[in-house]
Every structure is written in structure tokens, then in C-alpha cells.
Design a protein around this motif. Structure first.
Motif, PDB file in Angstrom:
ATOM      1  N   THR A  91       0.828  -1.200   0.000  1.00  0.00           N
ATOM      2  CA  THR A  91       0.000   0.000   0.000  1.00  0.00           C
ATOM      3  C   THR A  91       0.861   1.248   0.000  1.00  0.00           C
ATOM      4  O   THR A  91       0.576   2.212  -0.717  1.00  0.00           O
ATOM      5  CB  THR A  91      -0.917   0.011   1.235  1.00  0.00           C
ATOM      6  OG1 THR A  91      -1.763  -1.134   1.202  1.00  0.00           O
ATOM      7  CG2 THR A  91      -1.764   1.266   1.281  1.00  0.00           C
ATOM      8  N   SER A  92       1.925   1.239   0.783  1.00  0.00           N
ATOM      9  CA  SER A  92       2.776   2.413   0.952  1.00  0.00           C
ATOM     10  C   SER A  92       3.882   2.455  -0.085  1.00  0.00           C
ATOM     11  O   SER A  92       4.562   1.449  -0.339  1.00  0.00           O
ATOM     12  CB  SER A  92       3.397   2.412   2.349  1.00  0.00           C
ATOM     13  OG  SER A  92       4.359   3.445   2.476  1.00  0.00           O
ATOM     14  N   ALA A  93       4.073   3.614  -0.666  1.00  0.00           N
ATOM     15  CA  ALA A  93       5.158   3.803  -1.629  1.00  0.00           C
ATOM     16  C   ALA A  93       6.521   3.595  -0.986  1.00  0.00           C
ATOM     17  O   ALA A  93       7.495   3.239  -1.671  1.00  0.00           O
ATOM     18  CB  ALA A  93       5.071   5.201  -2.234  1.00  0.00           C
ATOM     19  N   SER A 469       2.470  11.467  -8.722  1.00  0.00           N
ATOM     20  CA  SER A 469       2.382  10.058  -9.120  1.00  0.00           C
ATOM     21  C   SER A 469       3.762   9.473  -9.404  1.00  0.00           C
ATOM     22  O   SER A 469       4.561  10.053 -10.140  1.00  0.00           O
ATOM     23  CB  SER A 469       1.495   9.915 -10.358  1.00  0.00           C
ATOM     24  OG  SER A 469       0.153  10.213 -10.036  1.00  0.00           O
ATOM     25  N   TYR A 489       1.600   5.077  -7.702  1.00  0.00           N
ATOM     26  CA  TYR A 489       1.440   5.556  -6.333  1.00  0.00           C
ATOM     27  C   TYR A 489       1.260   7.063  -6.355  1.00  0.00           C
ATOM     28  O   TYR A 489       1.956   7.776  -7.087  1.00  0.00           O
ATOM     29  CB  TYR A 489       2.655   5.176  -5.489  1.00  0.00           C
ATOM     30  CG  TYR A 489       2.704   3.713  -5.150  1.00  0.00           C
ATOM     31  CD1 TYR A 489       2.302   3.251  -3.904  1.00  0.00           C
ATOM     32  CD2 TYR A 489       3.128   2.771  -6.092  1.00  0.00           C
ATOM     33  CE1 TYR A 489       2.330   1.893  -3.592  1.00  0.00           C
ATOM     34  CE2 TYR A 489       3.153   1.421  -5.801  1.00  0.00           C
ATOM     35  CZ  TYR A 489       2.757   0.990  -4.545  1.00  0.00           C
ATOM     36  OH  TYR A 489       2.773  -0.359  -4.250  1.00  0.00           O
ATOM     37  N   GLU A 490       0.320   7.531  -5.552  1.00  0.00           N
ATOM     38  CA  GLU A 490      -0.005   8.955  -5.524  1.00  0.00           C
ATOM     39  C   GLU A 490      -0.070   9.407  -4.069  1.00  0.00           C
ATOM     40  O   GLU A 490      -0.723   8.758  -3.242  1.00  0.00           O
ATOM     41  CB  GLU A 490      -1.354   9.182  -6.215  1.00  0.00           C
ATOM     42  CG  GLU A 490      -1.675  10.616  -6.527  1.00  0.00           C
ATOM     43  CD  GLU A 490      -2.913  10.715  -7.425  1.00  0.00           C
ATOM     44  OE1 GLU A 490      -2.818  11.239  -8.529  1.00  0.00           O
ATOM     45  OE2 GLU A 490      -3.983  10.234  -6.978  1.00  0.00           O
ATOM     46  N   ASN A 493       0.775   6.577  -1.604  1.00  0.00           N
ATOM     47  CA  ASN A 493      -0.005   5.346  -1.473  1.00  0.00           C
ATOM     48  C   ASN A 493      -0.452   4.832  -2.834  1.00  0.00           C
ATOM     49  O   ASN A 493      -0.572   5.604  -3.789  1.00  0.00           O
ATOM     50  CB  ASN A 493      -1.233   5.580  -0.584  1.00  0.00           C
ATOM     51  CG  ASN A 493      -0.863   5.797   0.864  1.00  0.00           C
ATOM     52  OD1 ASN A 493      -0.257   4.933   1.499  1.00  0.00           O
ATOM     53  ND2 ASN A 493      -1.205   6.969   1.393  1.00  0.00           N
ATOM     54  N   LEU A 494      -0.711   3.526  -2.892  1.00  0.00           N
ATOM     55  CA  LEU A 494      -1.191   2.924  -4.134  1.00  0.00           C
ATOM     56  C   LEU A 494      -2.507   3.576  -4.548  1.00  0.00           C
ATOM     57  O   LEU A 494      -3.455   3.643  -3.757  1.00  0.00           O
ATOM     58  CB  LEU A 494      -1.394   1.424  -3.951  1.00  0.00           C
ATOM     59  CG  LEU A 494      -1.907   0.671  -5.189  1.00  0.00           C
ATOM     60  CD1 LEU A 494      -0.848   0.646  -6.288  1.00  0.00           C
ATOM     61  CD2 LEU A 494      -2.313  -0.756  -4.806  1.00  0.00           C
TER      62      LEU A 494
END
Length: 686
Positions: A91-93, A469, A489-490, A493-494
Motif C-alpha cells: 500500500t505504501s510507496a 504520481s 502511487y499517488e 499510497n497505491l
């Protein structure tokens, strides 16, 4: 003429030009030339070419933009790639390695050959093509803005004049018979710049222009001087030198012309810029724009960036994966490419990688130097592309994959080139997707959108408008070349995922299902799959399809049917996920592409509820114009000649044409009436 313009009050740079000695030579005297037939006639003159895709005699000799060539899709490979596979992402970049730099929604832009700007954008500063406005606004609404270059080979020999006969904005003076791209010498008036300014007063369009580089004793800065004054902050920068590595082979410099010679000529350029007080913004040049004959490293090794860093706004290259030049310019050293053999090469994830991997070092250096790195001109193939490839769904899938690969490789933007009626990669002409119709058909035919235009919409929505992004190439399905995917990812987060299926199978047997896992114990995160996701599909019946292409269930129309508005109902699918198993299953048809949104916010941010359109109405059988409410342009600085308010269009009835029509504003609904070579007709105020 100078009194006609109100220059912007801009701070002047105090940068010092490097002192490098270099000889001054005038280039561009091409020897034998022929007069462009456009000068002696009233209709558009276009070249024609014969194309052969199967054994036998040529069977198509009309303008390439409208060719009817069909090629059988490649067979399914044996063994075929798996149709069920898993993709796991955090989930986390912060937990995803190898992410790109932050990218903007404006990443996918357009390049319009300067000589055809009057075919695509408008007739002059007061008569704009509403189809162009509508199509560009579709992109701008998703990307936040649309970036457009007006330039190319024709910028190199372009010169600004006060006026042209019959009120023309652009005049192709002579043709260079020795140039592989058959580049005309181009005269243009300030009307071209006012036209761009008026487009920007209606939609969020921003522009790149080019400084001629064929005469190092006179760089003809008028386009920069007046461009800055007229376009203001709608101007992104100036390319100075277009494909200098081809100057020698194309006869515009000696064959011995080298990167060091180019370095010396750039010293002359920057010295001239520093001395020109009418050239206020001195740090927005774009270079070196080499095309592959020189590597960028050959230019970097001269000390180019260090020497001219105060003048350079962006670094750039230009590149096509191959060329189709031998069809038009036979050369024993460059035999024709067989389109049947070329087709499978575009239906491959490796196609984009093959280009971008050559610039990984340069994109890294650009970050070190603090410069954007642009692909300033590209498309399926130089010299107009391949009929049956460049104008089919193949190019749409290739284009979106290639653009996403460039974003992943830390390019900061890419401009896909448009040409004219004699090219297939624009759906219109010289390299891209928008295609205005031949003049003698405009009474009953509308525009054509090439498939790669749909790529721009996919990429704009994939990257979004937050400018945060970051892209990751996932190489799913054991890295199979036919089933690529990207995570986006923005804000850390995904947000989205792009899935592509290059296979062509109408039976559905090679549709694939990707099972996506988000977060979870494998990433030391909580499960991240939402209850449901939204999915938009880019699909067509076949990779060889030219007309029946849809984005989320809507199409812009088949050839000759495009007015710049959507047809059909939007279909954004909702897919239920299994949060217990932390998985979502997304099916991608063969062929097709899916854009998966992992939250309503991620989808809603790039999906405009309404898009302003510019309507046209029949006035007479042959004169179709519409007036834009003057209040729309009241704050525009797009004024032109002293008699602008008295001037009419270029319609029948002489120099002033049809009378002005007041009070018709842009419509927020579908285009009204029939669009047959229609135009937006605007009043411009001082």
C-alpha cells in the motif's frame, strides 16, 4: 509593427554567455527546389504513396492518413502466456522499491509539425477548429493541462514576416528535394502566435516553440521575442536545434559536423540571446534534441550542460523506434521495412524498454543537474509511420505502454508527433492521431482521431493531476512480454494500476485474470485491498482495428466522424474484491488495457463530470462558423493587427469573408448541428 504589441514586463537574466570561438555559416541553401503546389491552387495538395503489405502490386495510393490497409494480427505465441497470475504490491510507496520520480498528468503531450498548424489548430488567430479545441480539452480536463509543441523540421527554416498574400498565416515557400523528410521553407506571420494564445484563452493549453537554427549569423529570434510577449506564461520553452545529429546526413551541415561543432554553435546562440533585450526569458531553452545518430552522452561529454546550464530549461531527445523512410525515399543503405514483420514488434512490452533503456543514464544525470528530461518528439515510426500499424489499435496499446515506460524511466514528458495527410501515425498526417480531412471532402466528412489519441487519455488518468504520481513497472506473469502492468502511487499510497494484454483472440480464450494483492503480511502492512475497485477499459475487437475503439465504453468516432465529443454512454465497471483474502481479480481482454482505481478519490480526481465543448452551427452550406462570447476573451492578450476587429474569416466572399456572428458561447453539451470543416470564430480585443 512593434507598436502593435504590448510586451510583458519580465525580469532580464544577467547570465553571461560562454566565450567560445566558432565560425559563422549560413545553412539551409538546399540547391534545386520545387514550388509547393499549394501556392498556385486553392485546395490542399497532399502527396500520395503506394503501400504493400501482402505480395502483389501496390493497392493503396491515397493519402496515408486515410489508408484502408488491414494486416492480420499475429498468432497467439506457443506456448501462450498464463491467463491466471498474481500481482502483489504494498500500500505504501515507501515499501515499493524502484519507483519513478514524481510525474505530472501532463506527461503525455503532442507535437504538431509547424507547417500543418493551420490544418489542425485553426485557419488564423480568429478562426479556430472546434474539433481541435474539443479534443485537446478532453485531455486537459484529465491531465490538468495539455502540453503542445508547434515545431519540428519546419521550424529550422521558418521566418516571421509581417503579412502574407491573401491573409495567410503560413506559407510553405519551397520544398527541399534532398531532405529525407521533405521539409519546406516556411514563412509565418504573428497570426500563428495569436492563434495559440486564443486557444489558451479557451482551454488550458501550454506551448513549446522552436528557434530556427539554420543560420548561425541570424537566429531569427522574432518567434521568441513575440512568442514571449503574446503567449506569456502559456509558453513552456523554446527548442533550439531540432535533431542536430542529422544536420550532416541531411545536408544542412558538413558531414563532419560533430557534437563539438554543435557546442560551438550553441555558444553563438547564447551570446545572441544575452545581447537581445527583446528576448526577456533567457533560461527556457530545450536541447540537445538528438535523434539517435548521436547519443546524448556524446553531447554531455562536451561539457554542454555545464556551459549552458543558465540557459537550459529542459534537456531533451527525440526518438522513433524505427522508420518507414525507404517507401518515400529509396536508399540502398536503408532497405524498406516489411510491415508484416514490424507488427509483432509493437505488440511487445520490450518495444518501449528498448528505447528507454538507452536513456537511463541521461535521465539520472538530468536529476543531478536539476533539469527536466523530455522525449520531445516520438511516434511509431519516422517518415509517417506504417499504415496498418500506426493507425490501428496496435498503436494505442504500444503508445500507452511506451509512455508509462518513459514515466517509469524518469523522463518528465513525452510529445507524440502529428503530421499531415501523407502520414499514418496521427490518424491525420505526419505522426500521430488527430487528422483534419482534405479540404475537398470537408463539406460531408468530419475529423479522424488516430488510436494513439486514446493512449493519451489512458496515461493522463493513470498519472492524475496531483503531480505526485510515481510509477513502477511490475513485470507480472513471470515477466511475459505480452501482459505488462504498472503500479501508480499517488501521495505516497497505491492509487491505480495499469494492465495491458497485447494478445489478439476474439474467442476470449486468452483474456487474462490478474489477482491483485495489496499490502498484507508479506509487506509487514495491514491488508490493503478495498471492498471494491473501479475499472476503465480501453478495448477494440482486434489489434488491427482502426475505428471501433472505446475508452470506458465511449468512442470519439470512426474515421471522418469525429467532432471532438464522446459518443455512447460511459461504462466504469465496479469489481467487488475479497477483503478476507485480501485480493481483487481483474480480467483484461485480448486485446485491451485496464486502468484500475483503488479508491473512489483516485478515480474521481481524473474523471471530469462535464467537459466544456465548443459548438458549431450551420450558417450556410459552405460557411460554418460560430462566434465565441467576447467576454470569454476579454482578458486575453491575443490581439493582432490594427484592423483585427474589422477582419472576417477565410470563408467565401473575399478577404473579409462571412460577417461576424455575436453572442454564441461555448456549449457544455454535445456539439450542435453538423461539423463540416467548421471553425470557432472569435473576436479578439486589445
Amino acid at each position: 509593427m512593434a507598436s502593435m504589441y504590448t510586451p510583458l514586463l519580465l525580469s532580464l537574466s544577467t547570465l553571461l554567455a560562454p566565450l567560445v570561438a566558432a565560425n559563422v555559416t549560413v545553412y539551409g541553401q538546399f540547391g534545386q527546389t520545387t514550388v509547393d503546389p499549394l501556392q498556385s491552387g486553392t485546395s490542399t495538395a497532399v502527396s500520395t504513396t503506394s503501400f504493400v503489405t501482402v505480395p502483389g502490386p501496390p493497392h493503396y495510393t491515397e493519402p496515408a492518413a486515410y489508408n484502408n490497409i488491414y494486416m492480420l494480427p499475429p498468432p497467439i505465441p506457443s506456448p501462450a502466456p498464463a491467463t491466471q497470475f498474481a500481482i502483489g504490491v504494498p500500500t505504501s510507496a515507501q515499501l515499493m522499491t524502484g519507483l519513478s520520480i514524481p510525474q505530472k498528468g501532463t506527461f503525455f503531450g503532442f507535437s504538431i509539425e509547424m507547417s500543418v498548424a493551420n490544418q489542425l489548430i485553426g485557419t488564423n488567430g480568429t478562426t479556430l477548429h472546434p474539433e481541435f479545441l474539443n479534443l485537446m480539452n478532453i485531455v486537459a480536463d484529465r491531465a490538468g493541462a495539455v502540453h503542445i509543441r508547434v515545431g519540428g523540421n519546419t521550424q529550422e527554416t521558418a521566418f516571421l514576416v509581417e503579412s502574407l498574400p491573401d491573409g495567410k498565416m503560413i506559407e510553405k515557400d519551397k520544398e527541399d528535394a534532398s531532405n529525407p523528410t521533405s521539409t519546406p521553407v516556411l514563412a509565418f506571420t504573428p497570426e500563428l502566435l495569436y492563434m495559440l494564445a486564443n486557444v489558451s484563452s479557451l482551454i488550458n493549453a501550454r506551448w513549446y516553440l522552436g528557434i530556427p537554427f539554420n543560420d548561425t549569423s541570424d537566429f531569427r529570434f522574432q518567434i521568441a521575442e513575440q512568442g514571449e510577449a503574446i503567449l506569456g506564461d502559456m509558453l513552456l520553452g523554446f527548442q533550439a536545434a531540432n535533431e542536430p545529429d542529422l544536420y550532416g546526413p541531411h545536408g544542412h551541415r558538413p558531414l563532419t559536423y560533430s557534437p563539438f561543432d554543435f557546442f560551438g554553435e550553441y555558444a553563438l546562440l547564447t551570446q545572441a540571446i544575452q545581447a537581445d533585450t527583446a528576448f526577456p526569458i533567457k533560461n527556457n531553452l530545450i536541447a540537445p534534441s538528438v535523434s539517435g545518430t548521436w547519443t546524448p552522452e556524446m553531447v554531455w561529454n562536451t561539457g554542454f550542460v555545464e556551459a549552458y546550464t543558465d540557459y537550459l530549461g529542459s534537456l531533451a531527445v527525440e526518438r522513433y523506434p524505427t522508420d518507414n523512410c525507404a517507401v518515400i525515399f529509396p536508399d540502398p543503405n536503408n532497405p524498406p521495412h516489411d510491415p508484416l514483420e514490424e507488427l509483432p514488434l509493437y505488440l511487445s512490452h520490450q518495444a518501449g524498454i528498448n528505447i528507454t533503456q538507452q536513456y537511463i543514464n541521461s535521465t539520472s544525470l538530468a536529476q543531478t543537474w536539476g533539469k527536466p528530461f523530455l522525449m520531445f518528439e516520438t511516434n511509431t515510426a519516422s517518415c509517417g509511420g506504417f499504415p496498418g500499424i500506426s493507425d490501428t489499435f496496435t498503436s494505442a496499446l504500444w503508445g500507452l505502454d511506451y509512455a508509462m515506460q518513459m514515466a517509469y524511466s524518469n523522463f518528465t514528458g513525452a510529445l507524440f508527433h502529428f503530421g499531415g495527410q501523407n502520414v499514418s501515425y496521427n490518424g491525420m498526417i505526419l505522426t500521430a492521431n488527430l487528422t483534419a480531412i482534405p479540404t475537398n471532402q470537408s463539406a460531408f466528412h468530419q475529423w479522424t482521431v488516430g488510436p494513439i489519441f486514446y493512449s493519451s487519455l489512458f496515461v493522463a488518468e493513470a498519472l492524475g493531476t496531483t503531480n505526485t504520481s510515481q510509477v513502477k513497472d511490475l513485470f507480472p506473469n513471470n515477466g511475459d512480454d505480452h501482459t505488462p502492468a504498472y503500479a501508480i502511487y499517488e501521495n505516497g499510497n497505491l492509487a491505480r494500476m495499469a494492465l495491458i494484454n497485447y494478445l489478439d483472440d476474439p474467442t476470449g480464450a486468452n483474456d487474462y485474470t490478474a489477482t491483485i494483492y495489496v499490502g498484507g503480511s508479506g509487506f509487514n502492512e495491514a491488508n490493503g485491498v478495498p471492498a471494491s475497485v473501479k475499472v476503465k477499459y480501453l478495448i477494440a475487437p482486434s489489434v488491427s482495428e482502426k475505428d471501433n475503439i472505446t475508452w470506458a465504453g465511449q468512442t470519439l468516432g470512426a474515421r471522418y466522424e469525429v467532432d471532438g465529443t464522446w459518443k455512447g454512454d460511459e461504462n466504469i465497471q465496479t469489481v467487488q474484491c475479497d477483503q478476507t483474502q485480501n485480493m481483487c481479480q481483474i480480467t483484461v481482454p485480448a486485446p485491451g488495457a485496464a486502468l484500475v482505481f483503488f479508491s473512489d478519490a483516485a478515480q474521481g480526481a481524473v474523471n471530469p463530470t462535464t467537459t466544456q465543448t465548443f459548438a458549431t452551427t450551420i450558417v450556410t452550406k459552405t460557411v460554418n462558423t460560430v462566434a465565441v462570447d467576447p467576454s470569454v476573451l476579454a482578458t486575453s492578450n491575443g490581439q493582432s493587427g490594427k484592423d483585427r476587429i474589422e477582419q472576417g474569416g477565410t470563408s467565401q466572399g473575399g478577404a473579409n469573408g462571412a460577417p461576424r456572428i455575436a453572442g454564441v458561447a461555448p456549449s457544455a453539451g454535445l456539439l450542435a448541428g453538423i461539423l463540416s470543416c467548421a471553425a470557432v470564430f472569435m473576436r479578439v480585443f486589445r
